[in-house]
Scaffold this active site. Sequence first.
Site, PDB file in Angstrom:
ATOM      1  N   CYS A  17       0.813  -1.218  -0.182  1.00 27.01           N
ATOM      2  CA  CYS A  17       0.101   0.036   0.073  1.00 27.01           C
ATOM      3  C   CYS A  17       0.716   1.179  -0.124  1.00 27.01           C
ATOM      4  O   CYS A  17       2.256   1.002   0.070  1.00 27.01           O
ATOM      5  CB  CYS A  17      -1.040  -0.065   1.216  1.00 27.01           C
ATOM      6  SG  CYS A  17       0.032   0.233   2.631  1.00 27.01           S
ATOM      7  N   CYS A  20       3.506   1.830   2.876  1.00 24.26           N
ATOM      8  CA  CYS A  20       4.747   1.136   2.592  1.00 24.26           C
ATOM      9  C   CYS A  20       5.549   2.013   1.735  1.00 24.26           C
ATOM     10  O   CYS A  20       6.700   2.041   1.968  1.00 24.26           O
ATOM     11  CB  CYS A  20       4.302  -0.409   1.863  1.00 24.26           C
ATOM     12  SG  CYS A  20       3.292  -1.343   2.675  1.00 24.26           S
ATOM     13  N   CYS A 373      -6.666   4.203  11.477  1.00 25.03           N
ATOM     14  CA  CYS A 373      -5.426   3.705  10.447  1.00 25.03           C
ATOM     15  C   CYS A 373      -5.967   4.371   9.242  1.00 25.03           C
ATOM     16  O   CYS A 373      -7.070   3.885   8.631  1.00 25.03           O
ATOM     17  CB  CYS A 373      -5.715   2.085  10.660  1.00 25.03           C
ATOM     18  SG  CYS A 373      -4.635   1.253  11.894  1.00 25.03           S
ATOM     19  N   CYS A 375      -4.994   3.375   6.354  1.00 20.07           N
ATOM     20  CA  CYS A 375      -4.627   2.386   5.097  1.00 20.07           C
ATOM     21  C   CYS A 375      -5.674   2.548   4.042  1.00 20.07           C
ATOM     22  O   CYS A 375      -5.466   2.859   2.757  1.00 20.07           O
ATOM     23  CB  CYS A 375      -5.105   1.003   5.726  1.00 20.07           C
ATOM     24  SG  CYS A 375      -3.512   0.037   6.074  1.00 20.07           S
ATOM     25  N   ASP A 417      -6.209  15.928 -36.161  1.00 19.83           N
ATOM     26  CA  ASP A 417      -5.790  16.025 -37.450  1.00 19.83           C
ATOM     27  C   ASP A 417      -6.725  15.036 -38.719  1.00 19.83           C
ATOM     28  O   ASP A 417      -7.443  14.233 -38.077  1.00 19.83           O
ATOM     29  CB  ASP A 417      -4.264  15.201 -37.392  1.00 19.83           C
ATOM     30  CG  ASP A 417      -3.524  15.400 -38.550  1.00 19.83           C
ATOM     31  OD1 ASP A 417      -3.652  16.441 -39.084  1.00 19.83           O
ATOM     32  OD2 ASP A 417      -2.845  14.493 -38.929  1.00 19.83           O
ATOM     33  N   THR A 419      -5.655  13.657 -41.945  1.00 24.44           N
ATOM     34  CA  THR A 419      -4.859  12.471 -42.967  1.00 24.44           C
ATOM     35  C   THR A 419      -4.196  11.470 -41.803  1.00 24.44           C
ATOM     36  O   THR A 419      -3.361  11.925 -41.048  1.00 24.44           O
ATOM     37  CB  THR A 419      -3.916  13.002 -43.736  1.00 24.44           C
ATOM     38  OG1 THR A 419      -4.493  13.913 -44.655  1.00 24.44           O
ATOM     39  CG2 THR A 419      -3.411  11.813 -44.611  1.00 24.44           C
ATOM     40  N   ASP A 614      -0.912  12.542 -35.570  1.00 27.33           N
ATOM     41  CA  ASP A 614      -0.058  11.278 -35.752  1.00 27.33           C
ATOM     42  C   ASP A 614       1.267  11.647 -35.113  1.00 27.33           C
ATOM     43  O   ASP A 614       2.422  11.088 -35.405  1.00 27.33           O
ATOM     44  CB  ASP A 614       0.214  10.901 -37.409  1.00 27.33           C
ATOM     45  CG  ASP A 614       0.422  11.861 -38.253  1.00 27.33           C
ATOM     46  OD1 ASP A 614       0.690  13.215 -37.548  1.00 27.33           O
ATOM     47  OD2 ASP A 614       0.353  12.033 -39.286  1.00 27.33           O
ATOM     48  N   ASP A 700     -11.753  -1.237   9.684  1.00 28.57           N
ATOM     49  CA  ASP A 700     -10.450  -0.546   8.821  1.00 28.57           C
ATOM     50  C   ASP A 700     -10.119  -1.624   7.875  1.00 28.57           C
ATOM     51  O   ASP A 700      -9.797  -1.340   6.531  1.00 28.57           O
ATOM     52  CB  ASP A 700      -9.203  -0.414   9.706  1.00 28.57           C
ATOM     53  CG  ASP A 700      -8.101   0.212   8.916  1.00 28.57           C
ATOM     54  OD1 ASP A 700      -8.115   1.372   8.380  1.00 28.57           O
ATOM     55  OD2 ASP A 700      -7.050  -0.581   8.703  1.00 28.57           O
TER      56      ASP A 700
END
Length: 720
Positions: A17, A20, A373, A375, A417, A419, A614, A700
Amino acid sequence: MSMVANESRFRVTGMDCAACGNKVDTAIRRLPGVEDVTVSVSTGAVKVRHADGFDAAAVTRQVRNLGYGAENADAADPATAGRHGHDHAGHRHDHPAEADLPWWRTKKARLTAACGAALLAAYLLGHLAPSLERPAVLAALAVGLVPVAWRAITAARFGTPFSIETLMSIAAIGAVFIGAEEEAATVVLLFLVGEMLEGLAASRARASIQGLSSLVPKTALVEKDGQAIEVPAESLAVGAVLLVRPGDRIAADGRVVEGSGEVDEAPVTGESVPKRKSVGDPVFAGTVNAGSVLRVRVTAAAADNTIARVVRLVEEAQESKSPTERFIDRFSKVYTPAVLAVGFLIAVVPPLVVGADWSEWIYKGLAILLIGCPCALVISTPATIAAGLSAGARRGLLMKGGVVLETLGKITAVAFDKTGTLTMGKPVVTDVVALARPVRSILSLAAALEKGSSHPLALAILERAKADKAPVPPAFDAQAIPGEGVEGKVGGEAVFLGSPQAAGRRMALGEEHQARIAALNAEGKTVSVVLVGDEVAGSIAMRDEPRPDAREALAAMKAEGIRTVMLTGDNRTTAEAVAGGLGIEARAELLPQDKQRIVRELQAQGLVVAKVGDGINDAPALAAADIGIAMGGGTDVALETADAAVLHGRVRDVPDMIALSKATMGNIRVNIAIALGLKAVFLVTTVLGITGLWPAILADTGATVLVTANAMRLLSWTPR
C-alpha cells in the site's frame, strides 16, 4: 555525468500500500548522496537519482532493514543495465523473489497462519486448563505483535514514526495493560489478515499488466541458410527473418516479407476480428498467425517491441502521481499524528475532567487509534489509478501517468488531424465512371498501366482491380508523362490515364462528363480519366476515406457535450467534403504553427482541449494542448511528444479513453467515501461505547479490502 547515468533502479517486494511506499521513500532519502526517490507500489519499482560515487548496496540494505525484499534491478538485468536499468516486467531471477511466490507462501501469509494457529491453540488450552488461558493468549498475541512492533520500531528509526504499525502496536500493548488481551490478540490477527488481503490485491494489479509480457513467446524460428533454427526470442536482432507457422505467436515486431493471411491481434489490441496481412504489412509481437505460413523481418529488438514498450510506459506512468493522489499523500502525513493526538485526548480528558472510569476511556482511546489507520484512505487512489492505467493499456489506450488519466475526464474539446487520424491515410477508389467501356475493363486498362508503380494513387487503382477481380493484362512501352499521367499499349490499343486537364488536351470530354468530374472534385476526390484509342473510356475517382468508426466516434463525443474540430493542411474543398460526411467543423490549409494557434484559441475560450494527431507535423499542437493524443500503429507512435496514445489507430478509442478517465475518477470518489464514511460511523459508535477494539480494526481492514476490490473492478473495464 548525465542524469540517466546517475539513476539506479531497484526491485522491492512486499510493498502493498502507499504507506509502505512512503516508508521506503523516507528511509532511502536519508541516505547520503540521494537527490530524488520515486517509488511505484503498483509495480514494485524504486528509482533513485543520486550523486557520483553513490553506493547502490546502501539502498538495498536500508530497504531490507524495513522488512521488505530488495535487489538492484540494474545489476540483475544486464540487458538493460547499460540503458535505464529498466526491470522489464516478467523478468525473473534464479532465486524465487517474494513477488514470484503464490500468495499463500509469502511471508505475510505464513505469519498470519502462525498467528491464527497460536490463537486457536490458546482458546483450546483455555477451555481445557482455564488457569493457562491468559499466558497462552499473551503468547499468541506475541506471535503476531512482535514482528509488527519490530516493523514500527525500524520505521521510526528510518524516519517514519507515525506508521500504521505504530498505531497498531500502541493499541495492542495498551489493551493488554487494561486486561483486554484476548481482544488485542484478535485485533492483531485481523490486522495481519487485512495486510495479507492487501498484498493479494496488489499482486493481482501487478500481474494484470505483467500478463502482457507473457504474450510474447519465449522462442522463435529464425531462417538461416534455408533452415529454420529455434532461438530465444530475447536474442532476436533487427533484420532477422522469422518463420511463423499457422497457430504460432509472432515473437517480435516486424513486417511481412512473404506470404499473406489472417493475424489475430485480439491478445494485444482487443480487436475481435482477425486482420488480413500481406507483404509489407506490419505485425506485432504477441499476436497469433491464424492463416498460412508467414515470413516476417524483425523491425524491433525484444526490449523495444510494442508490448515491452507498453509495459515500460505503464510502469513509468504508475510512478507519476495524479493530483488527487498527491493531495491524499500530504493529507495522510498530517492525519496519522492527528489520530494519535485525538486517541490520547479521548483516553485522558474524560477521566481527568469529569472523573470518568480510566479503563473504559483508555479502551475507547485505543479503539480510536485503530479506527484512525489511514490504510484504506491512502490506498484508495493509487490502486484505482494503477488499475485504470492497466485496463487502458490492455486495450491499446496508453496514458502517461495519473495526471493524464485524471485530466482526460475533464476534456471539453477535441481537435483532430485529418490525414491518418480521421482518415485511413491512403487513397482508395471511390467511383468508377463507365462511358465507352464497362467498369471492369476501365479498371483492367488503368491497372495495366500502373502495374509496378508505388505512387499512392496507382496502389489505390491496383487494390480496387484486385478487389473487383479485374484481370491485369501486360502493358507495353508504358511511360510516365511528368505532370500529366501514364500512357502505353494494352492489348494492341493505345491507352492514356491522367488528369482531366491532360485528357482534355488530347480529346474533347463531353459536357456531361465534365460536370460529373467537377461534382467529384467538389467532394474532395482526385479524378483520373482513361482514354483508349480515340474514345473516352471513363474515369476513376479516388479519395483518402474516413476510418470506418470515425462518424460513430465523433457522434459519441458530441452526445457527451464535447466539441470536435478537424485541423488539416489539406485544401479546403477536400477538408470540407470529408468534414461534411463526418459532421465535424473543419479548418483547412493550416501549417503546424496554425494548428498550435487554434488549440490556444480554443483554450482561451475556457475549453479543456485534447489534440489527436500522428505526432510528426502535429508536435507543436500536441505539446500546446491540455492532453496530446498520438494516433499510431504500435511501433512508430509519437509517444515522446504526446501524453497519451491510441495504439490501434481507431477514432473510437478517443471517446473510450475519456470514458475510462471518468470511470476511474468515479471509482476514486466512491473509494474515498467508503474509507472516510466507515471511519466516521465507527468513530461515533466507539465514543458512545457501542463498538470496541476488534470491530474497529475489522472496519479498517474491511474498508481496505472493499476499496481495493472496487479498484480492481476497473481491470475488467470495457468500453460501451
